[in-house]
Scaffold this active site. Structure first.
Site, PDB file in Angstrom:
ATOM      1  N   TYR A  66      -1.825  -3.674 -17.268  1.00 37.44           N
ATOM      2  CA  TYR A  66      -0.710  -4.605 -17.058  1.00 37.44           C
ATOM      3  C   TYR A  66       0.088  -4.934 -18.313  1.00 37.44           C
ATOM      4  CZ  TYR A  66      -3.399  -5.194 -12.755  1.00 37.44           C
ATOM      5  OH  TYR A  66      -4.066  -4.967 -11.585  1.00 37.44           O
TER       6      TYR A  66
ATOM      7  N   ARG B 130      -4.801 -10.629 -18.157  1.00 38.86           N
ATOM      8  CA  ARG B 130      -5.342  -9.561 -17.318  1.00 38.86           C
ATOM      9  C   ARG B 130      -5.523  -8.285 -18.136  1.00 38.86           C
ATOM     10  NH1 ARG B 130      -2.607  -9.353 -11.419  1.00 38.86           N
ATOM     11  NH2 ARG B 130      -4.517  -8.162 -11.027  1.00 38.86           N
TER      12      ARG B 130
ATOM     13  N   PRO C 162       0.111 -12.739  -6.043  1.00 42.63           N
ATOM     14  CA  PRO C 162      -1.108 -13.319  -6.588  1.00 42.63           C
ATOM     15  C   PRO C 162      -1.562 -12.703  -7.911  1.00 42.63           C
ATOM     16  CG  PRO C 162      -1.552 -12.045  -4.596  1.00 42.63           C
ATOM     17  CD  PRO C 162      -0.072 -12.203  -4.694  1.00 42.63           C
ATOM     18  N   ASN C 163      -2.016 -13.582  -8.778  1.00 44.94           N
ATOM     19  CA  ASN C 163      -2.592 -13.245 -10.086  1.00 44.94           C
ATOM     20  C   ASN C 163      -1.582 -12.767 -11.126  1.00 44.94           C
ATOM     21  OD1 ASN C 163      -5.407 -13.839  -9.476  1.00 44.94           O
ATOM     22  ND2 ASN C 163      -5.251 -12.117  -8.054  1.00 44.94           N
TER      23      ASN C 163
ATOM     24  N   HIS D   6       5.336  -2.187  -9.515  1.00 42.50           N
ATOM     25  CA  HIS D   6       3.949  -2.396  -9.967  1.00 42.50           C
ATOM     26  C   HIS D   6       3.866  -2.052 -11.437  1.00 42.50           C
ATOM     27  CE1 HIS D   6       2.598  -3.075  -5.945  1.00 42.50           C
ATOM     28  NE2 HIS D   6       3.330  -2.045  -5.578  1.00 42.50           N
TER      29      HIS D   6
ATOM     30  N   ASN E 264       6.857  -7.618  -6.678  1.00 45.54           N
ATOM     31  CA  ASN E 264       5.532  -7.122  -7.010  1.00 45.54           C
ATOM     32  C   ASN E 264       4.577  -8.012  -6.215  1.00 45.54           C
ATOM     33  OD1 ASN E 264       3.060  -6.397  -7.981  1.00 45.54           O
ATOM     34  ND2 ASN E 264       3.638  -6.497 -10.154  1.00 45.54           N
TER      35      ASN E 264
ATOM     36  N   ARG F  41      -5.794   4.626  -9.365  1.00 42.56           N
ATOM     37  CA  ARG F  41      -6.823   3.611  -9.584  1.00 42.56           C
ATOM     38  C   ARG F  41      -7.803   3.657  -8.407  1.00 42.56           C
ATOM     39  NH1 ARG F  41      -4.096  -1.963 -11.238  1.00 42.56           N
ATOM     40  NH2 ARG F  41      -6.312  -2.429 -11.552  1.00 42.56           N
TER      41      ARG F  41
ATOM     42  N   GLU G 225      10.363  -2.358  -4.901  1.00 41.50           N
ATOM     43  CA  GLU G 225       8.944  -2.667  -5.126  1.00 41.50           C
ATOM     44  C   GLU G 225       8.582  -2.255  -6.556  1.00 41.50           C
ATOM     45  OE1 GLU G 225       6.387   0.003  -2.987  1.00 41.50           O
ATOM     46  OE2 GLU G 225       4.600  -1.206  -3.348  1.00 41.50           O
TER      47      GLU G 225
ATOM     48  N   ALA H 222      -1.961  -7.821  -5.091  1.00 45.95           N
ATOM     49  CA  ALA H 222      -2.956  -7.268  -4.163  1.00 45.95           C
ATOM     50  C   ALA H 222      -2.510  -7.338  -2.700  1.00 45.95           C
ATOM     51  CB  ALA H 222      -4.285  -7.997  -4.345  1.00 45.95           C
TER      52      ALA H 222
END
Ligand code: DQA
Length: 143
Positions: free
Chosen positions: A24, A19, A11-12, A96, A70, A103, A94, A73
């Site tokens: 990012y 963003r 998502p996103n 990110h 990735n 964060r 994985e 969320a």
């Protein structure tokens, strides 16, 4: 024949470019996918979805030799994606873009790491390239 690598973005991640650039970077998802394609020792299946079930359906197709995910969320919430990945026997990485360990506290909860062979964070788009290179080594693919 080249091996197939499934690149999943959750998502996103379709909104990259709009963003927060500090976390990012500036590239769109298309830019990133074009960068990945330059690593042309694999064929790639690019899949992005904002829907948890669609991501699980894609994982369950089992039509690939390696996977990069990735989960956005969903990384921090989805036991269902964890369980889907657990079934998959090919190498899994994985990724990110941001440094999720530095964060908000809710980003420290992670359901994906334990079912992947490797986790790459905090390298922005370069993380995907590192992931593909890891799979190249792991799957013994000669350039
Ligand atoms: C992300 C980190 C997640 O916490 C966030 O929800 C994202 C992107 C990253 O690539 O840094 O959407 O997975």
């Amino acid at each position: 024949m080249k091996k197939n690598i499934l690149i999943i973005n959750g998502p996103n991640l379709n909104m990259l470019g709009k963003r927060d650039k500090n976390h990012y970077g500036t590239m769109t998802l298309d830019d990133i996918n074009n960068l990945i394609k330059k690593e042309n020792y694999f064929d790639y299946i690019f899949f992005q979805s904002n829907h948890e079930g669609a991501i699980i359906d894609r994982i369950q197709a089992l039509d690939y030799d390696g996977l990069v995910i990735n989960a956005g969320a969903y990384t921090h919430t989805s036991i269902a994606i964890h369980d889907a990945l657990e079934i998959v026997e090919v190498p899994k990485v994985e990724v990110h873009l941001s440094d999720i360990s530095n964060r908000e506290d809710f980003r420290k909860i992670n359901f994906i790491t334990s079912v992947c062979d490797k986790t790459i964070t905090n390298m922005k788009e370069q993380g995907y390239i590192e992931a593909v290179k890891y799979l190249q080594r792991k799957l013994n693919v000669i350039k």
